[in-house]
Design an enzyme around this catalytic site. Structure first.
Site, PDB file in Angstrom:
ATOM      1  CG  ASP A  35      -2.044   0.964   1.169  1.00 53.30           C
ATOM      2  OD1 ASP A  35      -1.785   2.171   0.931  1.00 53.30           O
ATOM      3  OD2 ASP A  35      -3.190   0.548   1.366  1.00 53.30           O
ATOM      4  CB  VAL A 100      -8.796   2.090  -5.290  1.00 53.68           C
ATOM      5  CG1 VAL A 100      -8.337   1.512  -6.624  1.00 53.68           C
ATOM      6  CG2 VAL A 100      -7.826   3.151  -4.789  1.00 53.68           C
ATOM      7  CG  HIS A 104      -8.411  -2.771  -2.585  1.00 51.17           C
ATOM      8  ND1 HIS A 104      -9.254  -2.079  -3.414  1.00 51.17           N
ATOM      9  CD2 HIS A 104      -8.340  -2.060  -1.447  1.00 51.17           C
ATOM     10  CE1 HIS A 104      -9.681  -0.988  -2.808  1.00 51.17           C
ATOM     11  NE2 HIS A 104      -9.158  -0.950  -1.600  1.00 51.17           N
TER      12      HIS A 104
HETATM   13  P1  5GP Z   1      -9.811   1.782  -0.121  1.00 51.42           P
HETATM   14  O1  5GP Z   1      -9.937   3.128   0.524  1.00 51.42           O
HETATM   15  O2  5GP Z   1     -10.383   1.764  -1.525  1.00 51.42           O
HETATM   16  O3  5GP Z   1     -10.321   0.624   0.712  1.00 51.42           O
HETATM   17  O4  5GP Z   1      -8.245   1.487  -0.229  1.00 51.42           O
HETATM   18  C1  5GP Z   1      -7.457   2.031  -1.239  1.00 51.42           C
HETATM   19  C2  5GP Z   1      -6.036   1.817  -0.796  1.00 51.42           C
HETATM   20  O5  5GP Z   1      -5.199   2.015  -1.918  1.00 51.42           O
HETATM   21  C3  5GP Z   1      -5.590   2.811   0.270  1.00 51.42           C
HETATM   22  O6  5GP Z   1      -5.077   2.089   1.382  1.00 51.42           O
HETATM   23  C4  5GP Z   1      -4.534   3.647  -0.433  1.00 51.42           C
HETATM   24  O7  5GP Z   1      -3.478   4.010   0.425  1.00 51.42           O
HETATM   25  C5  5GP Z   1      -4.057   2.717  -1.535  1.00 51.42           C
HETATM   26  N1  5GP Z   1      -3.594   3.402  -2.739  1.00 51.42           N
HETATM   27  C6  5GP Z   1      -4.190   4.434  -3.368  1.00 51.42           C
HETATM   28  N2  5GP Z   1      -3.476   4.801  -4.459  1.00 51.42           N
HETATM   29  C7  5GP Z   1      -2.414   3.952  -4.511  1.00 51.42           C
HETATM   30  C8  5GP Z   1      -1.309   3.826  -5.393  1.00 51.42           C
HETATM   31  O8  5GP Z   1      -1.146   4.562  -6.363  1.00 51.42           O
HETATM   32  N3  5GP Z   1      -0.401   2.852  -5.124  1.00 51.42           N
HETATM   33  C9  5GP Z   1      -0.549   2.022  -4.073  1.00 51.42           C
HETATM   34  N4  5GP Z   1       0.398   1.099  -3.886  1.00 51.42           N
HETATM   35  N5  5GP Z   1      -1.570   2.105  -3.210  1.00 51.42           N
HETATM   36  C10 5GP Z   1      -2.498   3.075  -3.430  1.00 51.42           C
END
Ligand code: 5GP
Ligand code: ZN
Length: 149
Positions: A35, A100, A104
């Site tokens: 992450d 996103v 995931h």
């Molecule tokens: P959500 O909020 O959708 O459950 O989690 C999205 C996750 O993706 C977050 O923990 C955020 O830090 C991670 N994330 C967002 N953009 C990127 C990126 O460009 N690269 C990586 N490795 N992680 C990302």
């Protein structure tokens, strides 16, 4: 269900080598990478290679592969980090805090004294609410059981 073009999806871009990613694991169906935010060390994301937006959209093989990889990577994270425990979770849809739109699994190591993640706070708060009675729990269980195909 696809509401965005996969070419605009940051995780698809990472999977296709068009954006940087620190991969922990890759096979034909799944991948795991660090992450970008590391409020605690060794925080990892596990994804299907296919652009699938939520858990509802996974087919059986994708669901199986995603969880199998998550378990394997979770063992590695536990061994590598020396953490005391792990949260495995995923936020499903915008109202649940999914930022996103590519499904995931979060692998979130827990260390003594670390802060609760925002996404886990509502769960912790819910733990303080009065518990429904047994009949209500049974009713919900039966309803869910009936909808399992
Ligand atoms: P959500 O909020 O959708 O459950 O989690 C999205 C996750 O993706 C977050 O923990 C955020 O830090 C991670 N994330 C967002 N953009 C990127 C990126 O460009 N690269 C990586 N490795 N992680 C990302
Ligand atoms: Zn995607």
């Amino acid at each position: 269900m696809t509401t965005i073009n996969p070419s605009e999806c940051i995780f698809c871009r990472i999977l296709n080598g068009r954006a940087p990613g620190s991969f922990v694991y890759q096979d034909d169906f799944t991948a795991a990478f660090m992450d970008i935010r590391q409020p605690v060390p060794y925080r990892v994301l596990v994804v299907p290679r296919a652009h699938v937006e939520t858990v509802y959209d996974l087919d059986a093989a994708q669901a199986e592969a995603l969880f199998r990889t998550t378990v394997q990577v979770a063992r590695a994270v536990k061994a590598a980090s020396g953490c005391e425990g792990l949260n495995l979770f995923q936020n499903n849809g915008p109202l649940a805090g999914q930022d996103v739109p590519h499904v995931h699994m979060h692998i979130l190591p827990r260390y003594p004294g670390d802060a609760l993640q925002p996404s886990l706070k509502s769960f912790a708060q819910a733990m303080g609410l009065p518990m429904p009675d047994r009949a209500e729990l049974d009713r919900m269980a039966a309803e869910l059981r009936a909808s399992l195909a």
